[in-house]
Write an enzyme that holds these catalytic residues in place. Structure first.
Site, PDB file in Angstrom:
ATOM      1  N   ALA A  67       1.104  -1.515   0.029  1.00  0.00           N
ATOM      2  CA  ALA A  67      -0.094  -0.254  -0.034  1.00  0.00           C
ATOM      3  C   ALA A  67       0.797   1.227  -0.458  1.00  0.00           C
ATOM      4  O   ALA A  67       2.085   0.927   0.213  1.00  0.00           O
ATOM      5  CB  ALA A  67      -1.121  -0.061   1.123  1.00  0.00           C
ATOM      6  N   GLY A 110       0.515  -4.851   1.292  1.00  0.00           N
ATOM      7  CA  GLY A 110      -0.941  -5.272   0.712  1.00  0.00           C
ATOM      8  C   GLY A 110      -0.204  -6.096  -1.242  1.00  0.00           C
ATOM      9  O   GLY A 110      -1.284  -6.910  -1.713  1.00  0.00           O
ATOM     10  N   GLU A 113      -0.207  -9.492  -0.195  1.00  0.00           N
ATOM     11  CA  GLU A 113      -1.948  -9.876   0.073  1.00  0.00           C
ATOM     12  C   GLU A 113      -2.913  -9.519  -1.755  1.00  0.00           C
ATOM     13  O   GLU A 113      -3.704 -10.419  -1.666  1.00  0.00           O
ATOM     14  CB  GLU A 113      -2.618  -8.910   0.957  1.00  0.00           C
ATOM     15  CG  GLU A 113      -1.523  -8.838   2.363  1.00  0.00           C
ATOM     16  CD  GLU A 113      -1.323  -8.001   3.319  1.00  0.00           C
ATOM     17  OE1 GLU A 113      -1.698  -7.021   3.199  1.00  0.00           O
ATOM     18  OE2 GLU A 113      -2.428  -8.152   4.150  1.00  0.00           O
ATOM     19  N   GLU A 133       4.875  -4.676   7.245  1.00  0.00           N
ATOM     20  CA  GLU A 133       4.745  -3.890   7.431  1.00  0.00           C
ATOM     21  C   GLU A 133       4.819  -4.131   9.233  1.00  0.00           C
ATOM     22  O   GLU A 133       4.724  -2.710   9.871  1.00  0.00           O
ATOM     23  CB  GLU A 133       2.864  -4.170   7.790  1.00  0.00           C
ATOM     24  CG  GLU A 133       2.052  -4.126   6.798  1.00  0.00           C
ATOM     25  CD  GLU A 133       2.241  -5.687   5.599  1.00  0.00           C
ATOM     26  OE1 GLU A 133       2.930  -6.687   5.852  1.00  0.00           O
ATOM     27  OE2 GLU A 133       1.341  -5.796   5.054  1.00  0.00           O
TER      28      GLU A 133
HETATM   29  N1  DAK Z   1       4.873   3.669  -0.884  1.00  0.00           N
HETATM   30  C1  DAK Z   1       4.598   4.191  -1.522  1.00  0.00           C
HETATM   31  N2  DAK Z   1       5.995   4.590  -1.723  1.00  0.00           N
HETATM   32  C2  DAK Z   1       6.740   3.135  -2.582  1.00  0.00           C
HETATM   33  C3  DAK Z   1       6.757   2.261  -1.646  1.00  0.00           C
HETATM   34  C4  DAK Z   1       5.250   2.243  -0.757  1.00  0.00           C
HETATM   35  N3  DAK Z   1       4.768   1.206   0.032  1.00  0.00           N
HETATM   36  N4  DAK Z   1       7.742   0.855  -2.016  1.00  0.00           N
HETATM   37  C5  DAK Z   1       8.664   1.715  -2.263  1.00  0.00           C
HETATM   38  N5  DAK Z   1       8.118   3.437  -2.593  1.00  0.00           N
HETATM   39  C6  DAK Z   1       8.638   4.649  -3.034  1.00  0.00           C
HETATM   40  C7  DAK Z   1      10.263   5.036  -2.187  1.00  0.00           C
HETATM   41  O1  DAK Z   1       9.664   5.717  -1.758  1.00  0.00           O
HETATM   42  C8  DAK Z   1      10.613   5.584  -3.606  1.00  0.00           C
HETATM   43  O2  DAK Z   1       9.975   6.736  -4.653  1.00  0.00           O
HETATM   44  P1  DAK Z   1      10.827   8.081  -4.490  1.00  0.00           P
HETATM   45  O3  DAK Z   1      11.881   8.115  -2.903  1.00  0.00           O
HETATM   46  O4  DAK Z   1      11.703   7.520  -5.417  1.00  0.00           O
HETATM   47  O5  DAK Z   1      10.483   8.961  -4.037  1.00  0.00           O
HETATM   48  C9  DAK Z   1      10.685   4.336  -5.131  1.00  0.00           C
HETATM   49  O6  DAK Z   1       9.494   4.168  -4.863  1.00  0.00           O
HETATM   50  C10 DAK Z   1      11.311   3.267  -5.224  1.00  0.00           C
HETATM   51  O7  DAK Z   1      11.886   2.819  -4.027  1.00  0.00           O
HETATM   52  P2  DAK Z   1      13.376   2.522  -3.419  1.00  0.00           P
HETATM   53  O8  DAK Z   1      14.014   3.613  -3.582  1.00  0.00           O
HETATM   54  O9  DAK Z   1      13.560   1.998  -2.316  1.00  0.00           O
HETATM   55  O10 DAK Z   1      14.012   1.384  -4.390  1.00  0.00           O
HETATM   56  P3  DAK Z   1      14.659   0.181  -3.153  1.00  0.00           P
HETATM   57  O11 DAK Z   1      14.771  -0.488  -4.838  1.00  0.00           O
HETATM   58  O12 DAK Z   1      15.837   0.818  -2.740  1.00  0.00           O
HETATM   59  O13 DAK Z   1      13.998  -0.118  -2.624  1.00  0.00           O
HETATM   60  C11 DAK Z   1      12.162  -1.731  -1.367  1.00  0.00           C
HETATM   61  C12 DAK Z   1      13.072  -1.083  -2.384  1.00  0.00           C
HETATM   62  C13 DAK Z   1      10.707  -2.473  -1.830  1.00  0.00           C
HETATM   63  C14 DAK Z   1      12.544  -2.530  -0.574  1.00  0.00           C
HETATM   64  C15 DAK Z   1      11.287  -0.202  -0.520  1.00  0.00           C
HETATM   65  O14 DAK Z   1      11.227   0.321  -1.306  1.00  0.00           O
HETATM   66  C16 DAK Z   1      10.546  -0.612   0.589  1.00  0.00           C
HETATM   67  O15 DAK Z   1      11.175  -1.078   1.270  1.00  0.00           O
HETATM   68  N6  DAK Z   1       9.346  -0.244   0.251  1.00  0.00           N
HETATM   69  C17 DAK Z   1       8.462  -0.320   1.032  1.00  0.00           C
HETATM   70  C18 DAK Z   1       7.648  -1.722   1.567  1.00  0.00           C
HETATM   71  C19 DAK Z   1       6.881  -2.293   2.446  1.00  0.00           C
HETATM   72  O16 DAK Z   1       7.098  -1.622   3.671  1.00  0.00           O
HETATM   73  N7  DAK Z   1       5.538  -2.638   1.931  1.00  0.00           N
HETATM   74  C20 DAK Z   1       3.870  -2.577   3.022  1.00  0.00           C
HETATM   75  C21 DAK Z   1       3.714  -1.221   2.790  1.00  0.00           C
HETATM   76  S1  DAK Z   1       2.200  -1.452   4.363  1.00  0.00           S
HETATM   77  C22 DAK Z   1      -5.176  -2.886   3.886  1.00  0.00           C
HETATM   78  C23 DAK Z   1      -4.848  -3.124   2.471  1.00  0.00           C
HETATM   79  C24 DAK Z   1      -3.187  -3.160   2.167  1.00  0.00           C
HETATM   80  C25 DAK Z   1      -2.718  -2.682   3.333  1.00  0.00           C
HETATM   81  C26 DAK Z   1      -3.503  -2.292   4.355  1.00  0.00           C
HETATM   82  C27 DAK Z   1      -4.081  -1.925   4.822  1.00  0.00           C
HETATM   83  N8  DAK Z   1      -6.746  -2.516   3.745  1.00  0.00           N
HETATM   84  C28 DAK Z   1      -7.607  -3.406   3.364  1.00  0.00           C
HETATM   85  C29 DAK Z   1      -7.136  -2.263   5.387  1.00  0.00           C
HETATM   86  C30 DAK Z   1      -1.311  -2.626   2.981  1.00  0.00           C
HETATM   87  C31 DAK Z   1      -0.424  -1.964   3.752  1.00  0.00           C
HETATM   88  C32 DAK Z   1       0.946  -2.276   3.418  1.00  0.00           C
HETATM   89  O17 DAK Z   1       1.077  -3.142   1.980  1.00  0.00           O
END
Ligand code: DAK
Length: 259
Positions: A67, A110, A113, A133
């Site tokens: 997400a 997400g 998921e 998360e």
């Molecule tokens: N959200 C927003 N931006 C993101 C992102 C994300 N999840 N993942 C990556 N980006 C963005 C980065 O901020 C970066 O943008 P700029 O800084 O260049 O503007 C760009 O994408 C490239 O990412 P990185 O520079 O970080 O790239 P790397 O190759 O160095 O790293 C990475 C890749 C995937 C390891 C890293 O980006 C990362 O850790 N990303 C976050 C992963 C994460 O924590 N995902 C979980 C998010 S929480 C629900 C439904 C769904 C959900 C909840 C509730 N309901 C139905 C209620 C879901 C929740 C989640 O998914």
């Protein structure tokens, strides 16, 4: 209106449509707009007689990195409640036609998921699945503690959810999370091939089969068996059942019409 964050490709194989998540700079982070477009596209394809199976992919680097954290970060609990992201995910859960996820690169949070909401998963060797998360101070919210646990068992699910560790495609395959691992350049074509195979069957039987398999997740064995039997009997009302059995006896390929 043309969608902004997804691309819809029609007839990539007979009766197969392909939806591509298309926010590459953000690694296909699932913002509300993208999820809304995805929901609308899936609903439209579910209602389209020319579609019998759907492939959902990202790109080579990312299926989806979760997400959109930037969109979520400042929200209050009441904002989250009012936005009610669950309704979008619930609609996707109700799609009757089979959805095959074609995954390369990151499938996180997400994103992971969303792959688990699909019916089968084809992954490239470079695919990584994870529920990170916990590192953000939250927990999975769209099935990551439930569907993942049912798919891979408690030990691995607990480790992924509590540490946020990503698993490789091979590990995911060994754990039963995904159907197959293929060379990266083939992840999409192999998923389309699998979808085409499914799409060559009777579309009514396919929908009822999907429904019956999913029933196993939220019913007792007895209820599930009862449901399966009802669907089995019901299919004898279809022309496709007559055609399928007739074709077997005549040693020819059936021509299913979806009636
Ligand atoms: N959200 C927003 N931006 C993101 C992102 C994300 N999840 N993942 C990556 N980006 C963005 C980065 O901020 C970066 O943008 P700029 O800084 O260049 O503007 C760009 O994408 C490239 O990412 P990185 O520079 O970080 O790239 P790397 O190759 O160095 O790293 C990475 C890749 C995937 C390891 C890293 O980006 C990362 O850790 N990303 C976050 C992963 C994460 O924590 N995902 C979980 C998010 S929480 C629900 C439904 C769904 C959900 C909840 C509730 N309901 C139905 C209620 C879901 C929740 C989640 O998914």
């Amino acid at each position: 209106m043309q969608p902004q964050f997804i691309i819809i490709h029609h007839q990539v194989a007979p009766f197969v449509a392909h939806i591509q998540l298309n926010r590459p700079k953000e690694l296909n982070a699932l913002n509300l707009e993208l999820m809304g477009e995805l929901r609308d596209a899936l609903k439209a394809l579910d209602a389209d007689d020319q579609v019998r199976a759907i492939v959902l992919s990202g790109n080579e680097k990312a299926f989806a990195a979760g997400a959109d954290i930037k969109q979520m970060a400042g929200k209050t609990a009441i904002d989250m409640y009012n936005i009610d992201q669950f309704s979008t995910w619930d609609t996707i859960k109700k799609i009757k036609k089979p959805i095959i996820a074609a995954v390369s690169g990151f499938a996180l949070g997400g994103g992971c998921e969303l792959t688990m909401l699909c019916d089968m998963i084809v992954a490239s060797e470079t695919a990584r699945f994870g529920q990170p998360e916990i590192k953000l101070g939250v927990i999975p919210g769209a099935g990551g503690t439930q569907r993942l646990t049912r798919a891979v068992g408690k030990a691995l699910a607990m480790e992924m959810v509590l540490t946020g560790r990503f698993i490789t495609a091979h590990e995911a395959h060994k754990a039963g999370l995904i159907n197959r691992v293929v060379p990266t350049e083939l992840f999409l074509s192999e998923a389309i091939k699998l979808a085409a195979e499914v799409a060559s069957m009777s579309p009514i039987a396919i929908k009822m089969a999907k429904e019956a398999v999913l029933k196993a997740f939220d019913s007792t064995l007895e209820e599930g068996l009862h449901f399966e039997r009802k669907n089995f009997y019901l299919l004898f009302a279809s022309e496709d059942q007559k055609e399928g059995m007739q074709a077997f006896m005549e040693k020819r390929t059936p021509d299913f019409k979806g009636r």
